[in-house]
Design an enzyme around this catalytic site. Structure first.
Site, PDB file in Angstrom:
ATOM      1  N   SER A   1     -31.616 -20.054  -5.609  1.00 22.86           N
ATOM      2  CA  SER A   1     -32.223 -19.588  -6.871  1.00 22.86           C
ATOM      3  C   SER A   1     -31.362 -18.502  -7.500  1.00 22.86           C
ATOM      4  O   SER A   1     -30.835 -17.626  -6.792  1.00 22.86           O
ATOM      5  CB  SER A   1     -33.612 -19.013  -6.606  1.00 22.86           C
ATOM      6  OG  SER A   1     -34.079 -18.347  -7.758  1.00 22.86           O
TER       7      SER A   1
ATOM      8  N   TYR B   1     -39.317 -14.130  -1.502  1.00 26.90           N
ATOM      9  CA  TYR B   1     -38.704 -15.352  -2.041  1.00 26.90           C
ATOM     10  C   TYR B   1     -37.181 -15.194  -2.096  1.00 26.90           C
ATOM     11  O   TYR B   1     -36.425 -16.058  -1.645  1.00 26.90           O
ATOM     12  CB  TYR B   1     -39.278 -15.625  -3.433  1.00 26.90           C
ATOM     13  CG  TYR B   1     -38.688 -16.825  -4.142  1.00 26.90           C
ATOM     14  CD1 TYR B   1     -39.003 -18.125  -3.739  1.00 26.90           C
ATOM     15  CD2 TYR B   1     -37.828 -16.673  -5.236  1.00 26.90           C
ATOM     16  CE1 TYR B   1     -38.473 -19.231  -4.401  1.00 26.90           C
ATOM     17  CE2 TYR B   1     -37.303 -17.766  -5.901  1.00 26.90           C
ATOM     18  CZ  TYR B   1     -37.622 -19.045  -5.473  1.00 26.90           C
ATOM     19  OH  TYR B   1     -37.097 -20.138  -6.132  1.00 26.90           O
TER      20      TYR B   1
ATOM     21  N   LYS C   1     -34.207 -17.272  -0.249  1.00 37.06           N
ATOM     22  CA  LYS C   1     -33.222 -18.011  -1.044  1.00 37.06           C
ATOM     23  C   LYS C   1     -31.803 -17.519  -0.743  1.00 37.06           C
ATOM     24  O   LYS C   1     -30.843 -18.295  -0.784  1.00 37.06           O
ATOM     25  CB  LYS C   1     -33.539 -17.864  -2.539  1.00 37.06           C
ATOM     26  CG  LYS C   1     -34.749 -18.696  -2.981  1.00 37.06           C
ATOM     27  CD  LYS C   1     -34.634 -20.121  -2.515  1.00 37.06           C
ATOM     28  CE  LYS C   1     -35.359 -21.126  -3.352  1.00 37.06           C
ATOM     29  NZ  LYS C   1     -35.268 -22.482  -2.762  1.00 37.06           N
TER      30      LYS C   1
HETATM   31  N1  LIG Z   1     -38.606 -24.338 -10.909  1.00 35.25           N
HETATM   32  C1  LIG Z   1     -37.838 -23.275 -11.004  1.00 35.25           C
HETATM   33  O1  LIG Z   1     -37.894 -22.514 -11.979  1.00 35.25           O
HETATM   34  C2  LIG Z   1     -36.858 -22.973  -9.887  1.00 35.25           C
HETATM   35  C3  LIG Z   1     -35.904 -21.973 -10.101  1.00 35.25           C
HETATM   36  C4  LIG Z   1     -35.000 -21.678  -9.085  1.00 35.25           C
HETATM   37  C5  LIG Z   1     -35.060 -22.365  -7.879  1.00 35.25           C
HETATM   38  N2  LIG Z   1     -35.995 -23.327  -7.700  1.00 35.25           N
HETATM   39  C6  LIG Z   1     -36.041 -24.014  -6.403  1.00 35.25           C
HETATM   40  O2  LIG Z   1     -35.854 -25.387  -6.621  1.00 35.25           O
HETATM   41  C7  LIG Z   1     -36.543 -26.127  -5.623  1.00 35.25           C
HETATM   42  C8  LIG Z   1     -37.358 -27.215  -6.303  1.00 35.25           C
HETATM   43  O3  LIG Z   1     -38.267 -26.610  -7.176  1.00 35.25           O
HETATM   44  P1  LIG Z   1     -39.043 -27.454  -8.290  1.00 35.25           P
HETATM   45  O4  LIG Z   1     -39.199 -26.547  -9.418  1.00 35.25           O
HETATM   46  O5  LIG Z   1     -38.399 -28.773  -8.456  1.00 35.25           O
HETATM   47  O6  LIG Z   1     -40.463 -27.596  -7.541  1.00 35.25           O
HETATM   48  P2  LIG Z   1     -41.627 -28.660  -7.732  1.00 35.25           P
HETATM   49  O7  LIG Z   1     -41.572 -29.348  -9.035  1.00 35.25           O
HETATM   50  O8  LIG Z   1     -42.867 -27.920  -7.351  1.00 35.25           O
HETATM   51  O9  LIG Z   1     -41.297 -29.753  -6.579  1.00 35.25           O
HETATM   52  C9  LIG Z   1     -41.305 -29.404  -5.226  1.00 35.25           C
HETATM   53  C10 LIG Z   1     -41.111 -30.667  -4.410  1.00 35.25           C
HETATM   54  O10 LIG Z   1     -41.023 -30.335  -3.026  1.00 35.25           O
HETATM   55  C11 LIG Z   1     -42.041 -31.019  -2.273  1.00 35.25           C
HETATM   56  N3  LIG Z   1     -42.401 -30.125  -1.179  1.00 35.25           N
HETATM   57  C12 LIG Z   1     -42.867 -28.857  -1.271  1.00 35.25           C
HETATM   58  N4  LIG Z   1     -43.071 -28.341  -0.059  1.00 35.25           N
HETATM   59  C13 LIG Z   1     -42.731 -29.309   0.837  1.00 35.25           C
HETATM   60  C14 LIG Z   1     -42.724 -29.384   2.258  1.00 35.25           C
HETATM   61  N5  LIG Z   1     -43.123 -28.364   3.015  1.00 35.25           N
HETATM   62  N6  LIG Z   1     -42.303 -30.532   2.839  1.00 35.25           N
HETATM   63  C15 LIG Z   1     -41.908 -31.588   2.094  1.00 35.25           C
HETATM   64  N7  LIG Z   1     -41.889 -31.569   0.755  1.00 35.25           N
HETATM   65  C16 LIG Z   1     -42.291 -30.436   0.137  1.00 35.25           C
HETATM   66  C17 LIG Z   1     -43.136 -31.282  -3.313  1.00 35.25           C
HETATM   67  O11 LIG Z   1     -44.016 -32.348  -2.993  1.00 35.25           O
HETATM   68  P3  LIG Z   1     -45.369 -32.078  -2.128  1.00 35.25           P
HETATM   69  O12 LIG Z   1     -46.065 -30.918  -2.779  1.00 35.25           O
HETATM   70  O13 LIG Z   1     -46.130 -33.359  -2.190  1.00 35.25           O
HETATM   71  O14 LIG Z   1     -44.909 -31.757  -0.750  1.00 35.25           O
HETATM   72  C18 LIG Z   1     -42.265 -31.652  -4.512  1.00 35.25           C
HETATM   73  O15 LIG Z   1     -41.762 -32.968  -4.356  1.00 35.25           O
HETATM   74  C19 LIG Z   1     -37.362 -25.121  -4.810  1.00 35.25           C
HETATM   75  O16 LIG Z   1     -36.664 -24.820  -3.635  1.00 35.25           O
HETATM   76  C20 LIG Z   1     -37.380 -23.895  -5.709  1.00 35.25           C
HETATM   77  O17 LIG Z   1     -37.480 -22.693  -4.976  1.00 35.25           O
HETATM   78  C21 LIG Z   1     -36.893 -23.654  -8.676  1.00 35.25           C
END
Ligand SMILES: NC(=O)c1ccc[n+]([C@@H]2O[C@H](COP(=O)([O-])OP(=O)(O)OC[C@H]3O[C@@H](n4cnc5c(N)ncnc54)[C@H](OP(=O)(O)O)[C@@H]3O)[C@@H](O)[C@H]2O)c1
Length: 254
Positions: free
Chosen positions: A145, A158, A162
């Site tokens: 992140s 967090y 990260k």
């Molecule tokens: N969105 C942002 O602004 C942002 C910014 C910086 C970094 N990130 C990072 O990017 C990554 C993806 O984020 P996103 O925004 O794409 O999130 P998202 O839309 O909430 O998707 C998360 C995905 O991970 C799965 N998941 C969550 N916990 C899990 C577990 N314990 N085991 C297996 N699957 C799991 C979820 O499905 P289920 O709930 O069905 O398990 C879903 O498919 C994360 O690591 C986040 O920290 C996001």
């Protein structure tokens, strides 16, 4: 030339594991891999949502694996029972795990441990098993992140987790070369399920401030996925151990 012919097919015949494939950045990455000829092994906890996401992908040979990535036994068992057609892995992307907004004074050891479980153990549970299935030239991409570059109030647990992911990237890049490359991307805030939750939690003023800090505005998962796909692909075959910010200019702002 037919438009389909003009599209690259960087993942033809390859099998790519995507942890977090049913939503946001993982789903957008799965779409690119599938469009370019790859087979996606998609991991997420909710089987119904995952099934739908995998069914919506173009191409064939995709496999849903409904499991909790923080559960080592479930991961070991799933990797051991992959069908022969999916037993040689060419890449993996780790993009599961939630945000946690919690001021220091009310963050307990349990919160820190949980963030490490969600972001670090969900990767370390997979990687030893994956290295045994890895083909020559395999690429691992961890999603960290951009928050780790600038800090942020109430985000210590967090950001610590990260930052640890990037430590793993460097250590593993050394240990696994030349057969396996290991890199990460550090996204700014994008409009996914997780990003939307964060923007709602901080309220309109907070959201405005977050938007102001992104020179190119808040992002979309589809703006992060191409960077992940690049690092996964053979186009990046001389790149290992790096962390690529994909953050609309968030990290460089004073
Ligand atoms: N969105 C942002 O602004 C942002 C910014 C910086 C970094 N990130 C990072 O990017 C990554 C993806 O984020 P996103 O925004 O794409 O999130 P998202 O839309 O909430 O998707 C998360 C995905 O991970 C799965 N998941 C969550 N916990 C899990 C577990 N314990 N085991 C297996 N699957 C799991 C979820 O499905 P289920 O709930 O069905 O398990 C879903 O498919 C994360 O690591 C986040 O920290 C996001």
């Amino acid at each position: 030339m037919d438009i389909a012919e003009a599209l690259p097919s960087r993942f033809e015949g390859q099998t790519i594991v995507i942890v977090g494939a049913s939503s946001g950045i993982g789903a957008a990455t799965a779409a690119i891999v599938a469009r370019e000829g790859g087979r996606v092994v998609g991991v997420a906890r909710r089987p119904d949502v995952l099934e739908l996401a995998i069914k919506s992908l173009p191409g064939s040979g995709h496999l849903p694996l409904a499991l909790d990535a923080t559960d080592p036994a479930a991961v070991t068992q799933a990797l051991a029972s992959l069908p022969d057609t999916h037993k040689s892995i060419n890449g993996a992307v780790f993009c599961a795990g939630p945000h946690l907004l919690r001021p220091l004074r009310i963050t307990t050891a349990q919160h820190y441990a949980d963030m490490f479980k969600q972001h670090v153990l969900s990767v370390t549970n997979f990687v030893p098993g994956l290295t045994k299935l890895a083909a020559e030239g395999t690429s691992l991409v961890l999603v960290s992140s951009a928050a780790r570059f600038r800090g942020g109030s109430a985000a210590g647990a967090y950001i610590a987790a990260k930052s640890a992911m990037v430590g793993l990237v460097r250590a593993w890049a050394c240990e696994l070369a030349p057969k396996i490359r290991v890199n990460s991307v550090s996204p700014g805030v994008v409009r996914s399920a997780m990003g939307d939750r964060l923007l709602t939690t901080v309220g309109p003023k907070g959201a405005e401030e977050i938007e102001r800090r992104h020179l190119l505005g808040i992002g979309r998962p589809e703006q992060v996925a191409p960077a992940i796909a690049f690092l996964l692909s053979d186009q990046a075959n001389w790149i290992t151990g790096v962390d690529l910010p994909v953050d609309g200019g968030f990290a460089i702002q004073a």
